[in-house]
Design a protein around this motif. Sequence first.
Motif, PDB file in Angstrom:
ATOM      1  N   LEU A 120       1.107  -0.624   9.160  1.00 31.98           N
ATOM      2  CA  LEU A 120       0.005  -0.046   9.926  1.00 31.98           C
ATOM      3  C   LEU A 120      -0.919  -1.153  10.410  1.00 31.98           C
ATOM      4  O   LEU A 120      -1.426  -1.945   9.616  1.00 31.98           O
ATOM      5  N   GLU A 121      -1.139  -1.213  11.713  1.00 37.39           N
ATOM      6  CA  GLU A 121      -2.066  -2.164  12.313  1.00 37.39           C
ATOM      7  C   GLU A 121      -3.372  -1.432  12.618  1.00 37.39           C
ATOM      8  O   GLU A 121      -3.400  -0.497  13.418  1.00 37.39           O
ATOM      9  N   VAL A 122      -4.451  -1.845  11.958  1.00 33.76           N
ATOM     10  CA  VAL A 122      -5.751  -1.214  12.150  1.00 33.76           C
ATOM     11  C   VAL A 122      -6.388  -1.749  13.432  1.00 33.76           C
ATOM     12  O   VAL A 122      -6.324  -2.956  13.696  1.00 33.76           O
ATOM     13  N   PRO A 123      -7.005  -0.901  14.246  1.00 31.68           N
ATOM     14  CA  PRO A 123      -7.706  -1.399  15.438  1.00 31.68           C
ATOM     15  C   PRO A 123      -8.741  -2.453  15.057  1.00 31.68           C
ATOM     16  O   PRO A 123      -9.326  -2.395  13.970  1.00 31.68           O
ATOM     17  N   PRO A 124      -8.976  -3.445  15.912  1.00 33.10           N
ATOM     18  CA  PRO A 124      -9.926  -4.519  15.595  1.00 33.10           C
ATOM     19  C   PRO A 124     -11.297  -3.983  15.185  1.00 33.10           C
ATOM     20  O   PRO A 124     -11.793  -3.004  15.744  1.00 33.10           O
ATOM     21  N   VAL A 125     -11.889  -4.638  14.192  1.00 35.47           N
ATOM     22  CA  VAL A 125     -13.202  -4.252  13.681  1.00 35.47           C
ATOM     23  C   VAL A 125     -14.247  -5.205  14.257  1.00 35.47           C
ATOM     24  O   VAL A 125     -14.185  -6.418  14.032  1.00 35.47           O
ATOM     25  N   VAL A 168       0.851  -1.189   0.000  1.00 30.82           N
ATOM     26  CA  VAL A 168       0.000   0.000   0.000  1.00 30.82           C
ATOM     27  C   VAL A 168       0.887   1.239   0.000  1.00 30.82           C
ATOM     28  O   VAL A 168       1.737   1.404   0.875  1.00 30.82           O
ATOM     29  N   GLN A 169       0.694   2.118  -0.964  1.00 30.54           N
ATOM     30  CA  GLN A 169       1.494   3.332  -1.038  1.00 30.54           C
ATOM     31  C   GLN A 169       1.089   4.317   0.053  1.00 30.54           C
ATOM     32  O   GLN A 169      -0.071   4.374   0.461  1.00 30.54           O
ATOM     33  N   ALA A 170       2.065   5.088   0.506  1.00 35.42           N
ATOM     34  CA  ALA A 170       1.804   6.090   1.535  1.00 35.42           C
ATOM     35  C   ALA A 170       0.799   7.114   1.023  1.00 35.42           C
ATOM     36  O   ALA A 170       0.990   7.717  -0.027  1.00 35.42           O
ATOM     37  N   ASP A 171      -0.278   7.296   1.759  1.00 31.42           N
ATOM     38  CA  ASP A 171      -1.331   8.227   1.357  1.00 31.42           C
ATOM     39  C   ASP A 171      -2.422   8.212   2.423  1.00 31.42           C
ATOM     40  O   ASP A 171      -2.329   7.481   3.417  1.00 31.42           O
ATOM     41  N   GLN A 172      -3.477   8.975   2.174  1.00 31.19           N
ATOM     42  CA  GLN A 172      -4.646   8.969   3.043  1.00 31.19           C
ATOM     43  C   GLN A 172      -5.746   8.146   2.388  1.00 31.19           C
ATOM     44  O   GLN A 172      -6.012   8.287   1.190  1.00 31.19           O
ATOM     45  N   TYR A 173      -6.393   7.291   3.177  1.00 35.43           N
ATOM     46  CA  TYR A 173      -7.373   6.358   2.645  1.00 35.43           C
ATOM     47  C   TYR A 173      -8.636   6.345   3.493  1.00 35.43           C
ATOM     48  O   TYR A 173      -8.646   6.806   4.641  1.00 35.43           O
ATOM     49  N   GLU A 174      -9.678   5.763   2.891  1.00 36.71           N
ATOM     50  CA  GLU A 174     -10.863   5.401   3.658  1.00 36.71           C
ATOM     51  C   GLU A 174     -10.991   3.889   3.597  1.00 36.71           C
ATOM     52  O   GLU A 174     -10.936   3.297   2.511  1.00 36.71           O
ATOM     53  N   THR A 228     -26.005  -5.752   7.528  1.00 37.20           N
ATOM     54  CA  THR A 228     -26.836  -4.763   6.847  1.00 37.20           C
ATOM     55  C   THR A 228     -25.964  -3.645   6.290  1.00 37.20           C
ATOM     56  O   THR A 228     -24.833  -3.422   6.752  1.00 37.20           O
ATOM     57  N   SER A 229     -26.487  -2.925   5.303  1.00 35.06           N
ATOM     58  CA  SER A 229     -25.740  -1.816   4.707  1.00 35.06           C
ATOM     59  C   SER A 229     -25.468  -0.725   5.735  1.00 35.06           C
ATOM     60  O   SER A 229     -24.415  -0.079   5.709  1.00 35.06           O
ATOM     61  N   GLU A 230     -26.408  -0.520   6.666  1.00 34.26           N
ATOM     62  CA  GLU A 230     -26.203   0.493   7.709  1.00 34.26           C
ATOM     63  C   GLU A 230     -25.049   0.099   8.623  1.00 34.26           C
ATOM     64  O   GLU A 230     -24.219   0.942   9.000  1.00 34.26           O
ATOM     65  N   THR A 231     -24.980  -1.181   8.980  1.00 31.97           N
ATOM     66  CA  THR A 231     -23.882  -1.659   9.823  1.00 31.97           C
ATOM     67  C   THR A 231     -22.541  -1.467   9.133  1.00 31.97           C
ATOM     68  O   THR A 231     -21.565  -1.012   9.746  1.00 31.97           O
ATOM     69  N   LEU A 232     -22.482  -1.774   7.850  1.00 31.64           N
ATOM     70  CA  LEU A 232     -21.225  -1.668   7.113  1.00 31.64           C
ATOM     71  C   LEU A 232     -20.789  -0.217   6.947  1.00 31.64           C
ATOM     72  O   LEU A 232     -19.596   0.096   7.076  1.00 31.64           O
ATOM     73  N   ARG A 233     -21.728   0.681   6.676  1.00 35.21           N
ATOM     74  CA  ARG A 233     -21.371   2.099   6.528  1.00 35.21           C
ATOM     75  C   ARG A 233     -20.805   2.663   7.825  1.00 35.21           C
ATOM     76  O   ARG A 233     -19.906   3.515   7.806  1.00 35.21           O
ATOM     77  N   ALA A 234     -21.315   2.184   8.953  1.00 31.43           N
ATOM     78  CA  ALA A 234     -20.838   2.680  10.243  1.00 31.43           C
ATOM     79  C   ALA A 234     -19.396   2.261  10.521  1.00 31.43           C
ATOM     80  O   ALA A 234     -18.734   2.844  11.391  1.00 31.43           O
ATOM     81  N   LEU A 235     -18.895   1.274   9.791  1.00 29.44           N
ATOM     82  CA  LEU A 235     -17.526   0.794  10.001  1.00 29.44           C
ATOM     83  C   LEU A 235     -16.500   1.538   9.151  1.00 29.44           C
ATOM     84  O   LEU A 235     -15.292   1.332   9.318  1.00 29.44           O
ATOM     85  N   ASP A 236     -16.951   2.385   8.220  1.00 26.63           N
ATOM     86  CA  ASP A 236     -16.016   3.162   7.404  1.00 26.63           C
ATOM     87  C   ASP A 236     -15.144   4.026   8.303  1.00 26.63           C
ATOM     88  O   ASP A 236     -15.629   4.620   9.274  1.00 26.63           O
ATOM     89  N   ARG A 237     -13.868   4.093   7.983  1.00 26.95           N
ATOM     90  CA  ARG A 237     -12.962   4.926   8.779  1.00 26.95           C
ATOM     91  C   ARG A 237     -11.829   5.442   7.910  1.00 26.95           C
ATOM     92  O   ARG A 237     -11.426   4.795   6.947  1.00 26.95           O
ATOM     93  N   LYS A 238     -11.332   6.616   8.252  1.00 25.37           N
ATOM     94  CA  LYS A 238     -10.204   7.206   7.533  1.00 25.37           C
ATOM     95  C   LYS A 238      -8.909   6.820   8.235  1.00 25.37           C
ATOM     96  O   LYS A 238      -8.858   6.730   9.462  1.00 25.37           O
ATOM     97  N   LEU A 239      -7.871   6.606   7.444  1.00 22.91           N
ATOM     98  CA  LEU A 239      -6.571   6.283   8.019  1.00 22.91           C
ATOM     99  C   LEU A 239      -5.468   6.808   7.116  1.00 22.91           C
ATOM    100  O   LEU A 239      -5.668   7.034   5.922  1.00 22.91           O
ATOM    101  N   THR A 240      -4.306   6.999   7.698  1.00 20.65           N
ATOM    102  CA  THR A 240      -3.136   7.495   6.977  1.00 20.65           C
ATOM    103  C   THR A 240      -2.069   6.418   6.959  1.00 20.65           C
ATOM    104  O   THR A 240      -1.674   5.904   8.009  1.00 20.65           O
ATOM    105  N   VAL A 241      -1.624   6.058   5.768  1.00 12.56           N
ATOM    106  CA  VAL A 241      -0.563   5.069   5.607  1.00 12.56           C
ATOM    107  C   VAL A 241       0.738   5.813   5.354  1.00 12.56           C
ATOM    108  O   VAL A 241       0.830   6.635   4.439  1.00 12.56           O
TER     109      VAL A 241
END
Length: 252
Positions: A212-217, A179-185, A194-207
């Motif tokens: 990079l270890e993402v916090p548990p989902v 993954v190239q260094a950048d800002q991502y969602e 459900t689609s509502e549950t999945l949308r609530a899990l979207d998060r921004k992160l910087t590589v």
Amino acid sequence: MTSALRIFSNRAVSRAGVPVLAFALGLPAVASTVSGSVDLMNSQDPLVRKHKDYSGVVVWLEALNGTALRAASGESKSAQMIQKNKRFTPHVLAIPVGSAVSFPNFDPIFHNAFSNFNGQIFDVGLYKPGSSRTVEFKREGFVRVFCNIHPQMSAVIVVLKTPYFAATDKAGAFRIPDVQADQYELHVFHERATSETLRALDRKLTVENAALEVPPVALSESGYLQVEHKNKFGKDYPPVAEEQPAYTGVRK
């Protein structure tokens, strides 16, 4: 020349970070690994409840400013979803847009893979054991795959416009390399959420230039209701009195 380069470099760093600076200087972009884990909660699936099988959750990254790119050379544009023991394997397949997926039939009976959902509608028709059919997936989306003969057969193909994706293993772990260094969602897909549950899990992160270890989902299946699917004609599957005889070839 030195002062001009310094001014340009400072602006590049302040506006878009490392990728733009690397591009301006002709340097290779820095690539890192993004990893993490997904924990399925409130599931009624026996594989999850009894065996703690958290596989098949797709996680992907979309660049926010469009500067992160990965060379297309060497990028696989083909994949396979086999049919054996009246099952699609893998059950969940993630691919980039433009990939061709083959559906080989390893069973001694006929199959007919199809999808009538909006991700991409296709129907490869009835085909015999030992043969295969191929479908090219030209746009992003979630493609639910079924067999027109066997209603118990189902699978999901997740077609993505980003090269940065992974599917979880049985322990729920995922790993997205290069993954190239950048800002991502970060986005998540699970067929029993459900689609509502999945949308609530979207998060921004910087590589950056380190792993990079993402916090548990924590992904809940609450609210999901399974609906019986129809055959490719939009009708109920006819009752099957007995299994079809094995295919033995064309009679002479």
